[in-house]
Design a protein around this motif. Sequence first.
Motif, short mmCIF file in Angstrom:
data_model
loop_
_atom_site.label_atom_id
_atom_site.label_comp_id
_atom_site.label_asym_id
_atom_site.label_seq_id
_atom_site.Cartn_x
_atom_site.Cartn_y
_atom_site.Cartn_z
N GLY A 20 0.51 -1.40 -0.28
CA GLY A 20 -0.03 -0.16 -0.01
C GLY A 20 1.00 1.03 -0.26
N THR A 21 1.93 1.03 -0.18
CA THR A 21 2.85 2.62 -1.02
C THR A 21 2.80 3.41 -1.43
OG1 THR A 21 4.46 1.62 -1.90
CG2 THR A 21 5.08 1.19 -0.03
N GLN A 22 1.52 3.32 -2.25
CA GLN A 22 1.31 4.06 -3.43
C GLN A 22 0.08 4.92 -2.53
OE1 GLN A 22 -0.33 2.28 -7.54
NE2 GLN A 22 -0.62 4.65 -8.24
N TYR A 23 -0.64 4.39 -1.94
CA TYR A 23 -2.19 4.63 -1.44
C TYR A 23 -1.62 5.33 -0.39
CZ TYR A 23 -5.68 4.83 2.35
OH TYR A 23 -6.08 5.33 2.95
N THR A 24 -0.52 4.82 0.49
CA THR A 24 0.07 6.00 1.30
C THR A 24 0.77 7.12 0.74
OG1 THR A 24 0.36 4.30 3.14
CG2 THR A 24 1.59 5.89 3.40
N ALA A 25 0.95 6.83 -0.28
CA ALA A 25 1.85 8.59 -1.06
C ALA A 25 0.97 9.62 -1.20
CB ALA A 25 2.63 7.81 -2.03
N THR A 26 -0.68 8.27 -2.15
CA THR A 26 -1.54 9.45 -2.31
C THR A 26 -2.08 10.16 -1.09
OG1 THR A 26 -2.04 7.96 -4.05
CG2 THR A 26 -3.71 9.59 -3.73
N LEU A 27 -2.07 9.03 -0.43
CA LEU A 27 -2.83 9.93 1.48
C LEU A 27 -1.91 11.25 1.67
CD1 LEU A 27 -5.06 10.42 3.29
CD2 LEU A 27 -3.21 8.10 4.70
N LEU A 28 -0.42 10.89 1.36
CA LEU A 28 0.25 12.14 1.74
C LEU A 28 0.13 13.42 0.89
CD1 LEU A 28 2.89 9.84 3.80
CD2 LEU A 28 1.40 11.31 4.63
N GLY A 29 0.36 13.49 0.44
CA GLY A 29 0.05 14.23 -1.01
C GLY A 29 -1.60 14.53 -0.67
N ASN A 30 -1.85 14.37 -0.53
CA ASN A 30 -3.86 14.83 -0.52
C ASN A 30 -3.79 15.79 0.65
OD1 ASN A 30 -4.62 13.51 -2.78
ND2 ASN A 30 -5.46 11.96 -1.59
N GLU A 63 9.06 9.71 -0.48
CA GLU A 63 9.26 9.15 -0.73
C GLU A 63 8.68 7.57 -0.52
OE1 GLU A 63 9.76 8.70 -3.58
OE2 GLU A 63 10.35 6.20 -4.13
N SER A 64 7.80 6.96 -1.33
CA SER A 64 6.79 6.04 -0.50
C SER A 64 7.58 4.37 -2.06
CB SER A 64 5.23 6.08 -0.48
OG SER A 64 4.70 5.03 -0.14
N SER A 65 8.35 3.94 -1.51
CA SER A 65 8.92 2.70 -2.20
C SER A 65 8.72 1.66 -1.59
CB SER A 65 10.04 2.92 -2.97
OG SER A 65 10.51 2.28 -4.26
N TRP A 66 8.59 0.61 -1.54
CA TRP A 66 9.36 -1.13 -0.84
C TRP A 66 10.27 -1.51 -1.36
CZ3 TRP A 66 10.98 -4.72 -4.01
CH2 TRP A 66 10.03 -5.13 -5.51
N MET A 67 11.04 -0.59 -2.58
CA MET A 67 12.60 -0.31 -3.13
C MET A 67 13.86 0.16 -2.22
SD MET A 67 11.71 -0.87 -7.47
CE MET A 67 10.46 -0.01 -7.57
N ALA A 68 13.23 0.55 -1.32
CA ALA A 68 13.61 1.75 -0.65
C ALA A 68 14.43 0.86 0.39
CB ALA A 68 13.19 2.75 0.04
N ILE A 69 14.60 -0.63 0.48
CA ILE A 69 15.73 -0.91 1.55
C ILE A 69 16.69 -1.30 1.38
CG2 ILE A 69 14.71 -3.41 3.27
CD1 ILE A 69 12.68 -1.66 2.79
N PRO A 70 17.19 -1.34 0.55
CA PRO A 70 18.61 -1.69 0.47
C PRO A 70 18.82 -0.97 0.37
CG PRO A 70 17.82 -2.90 -2.01
CD PRO A 70 16.27 -2.08 -1.42
N PHE A 71 19.07 0.33 0.26
CA PHE A 71 19.41 1.33 0.64
C PHE A 71 19.48 2.27 1.98
CE2 PHE A 71 17.97 0.65 -3.97
CZ PHE A 71 19.43 0.98 -4.60
N LEU A 72 18.84 1.26 2.79
CA LEU A 72 18.43 2.17 4.25
C LEU A 72 19.75 2.07 4.86
CD1 LEU A 72 15.31 0.39 4.84
CD2 LEU A 72 15.81 2.88 4.18
N ASP A 73 20.90 1.47 4.54
CA ASP A 73 22.16 1.44 5.04
C ASP A 73 22.92 2.33 4.68
OD1 ASP A 73 22.71 0.53 2.67
OD2 ASP A 73 24.20 -0.88 3.06
N GLN A 74 22.59 3.31 3.81
CA GLN A 74 22.50 4.71 3.60
C GLN A 74 22.41 6.03 3.82
OE1 GLN A 74 24.22 4.33 -1.09
NE2 GLN A 74 23.45 2.79 -0.95
N VAL A 75 21.19 5.77 4.68
CA VAL A 75 20.90 7.10 5.10
C VAL A 75 21.57 7.53 6.48
CG1 VAL A 75 18.56 7.77 6.33
CG2 VAL A 75 19.31 5.89 4.31
N GLU A 76 21.62 8.95 6.27
CA GLU A 76 22.22 9.04 7.07
C GLU A 76 21.21 11.12 7.42
OE1 GLU A 76 26.30 10.13 6.46
OE2 GLU A 76 26.84 8.27 5.60
#
Length: 168
Positions: A20-30, A63-76
Amino acid sequence: TTRRLNMQKRIIVTGLPKSGTQYTATLLGNLKLRSFHEMVFTHSQTDWPAAWRIDDTNLRQVESSWMAIPFLDQVEGNYVLWHQLRHPLKIMQCLTSHLFILMKESVTSRFVWKHVPGTQQGTIWERAVHFILEWTRKIEEHAHRLDYIRYRLEDLDSDQLYTALVLS
């Protein structure tokens, strides 16, 4: 009642595919937040997006995406991770009915196979369970070092949403 928010952090909404990441992105956009779905984190991503490295609150807020997971170790920096869950049977139903995710050669399946070894063997059910467990583990690995909120989409109401936004 009108509530005013002063968001200090960027939000990364993530979970499993079909959570439901697309739903959440739309909700937050609204709600008038700069909210995008799978615009920053995509199948072709190989590194943490340069645009999100810049510490500028005027850039994308969500940003709402299931594909963010592999890059979370780079989050600062100033980020909060929203771990969005759905009922596990809904996820299983989606993963097993959308065979392209785990069975057929595609951009999506190659992304999954690269980041979750072992999803190329077994029945569709075994692949789906393995993927769900490993993807969820990868998300939760970052809960200790990032601001982290976990919620189930089916239970999200306006008070929970407001609380999550205030914490962000």
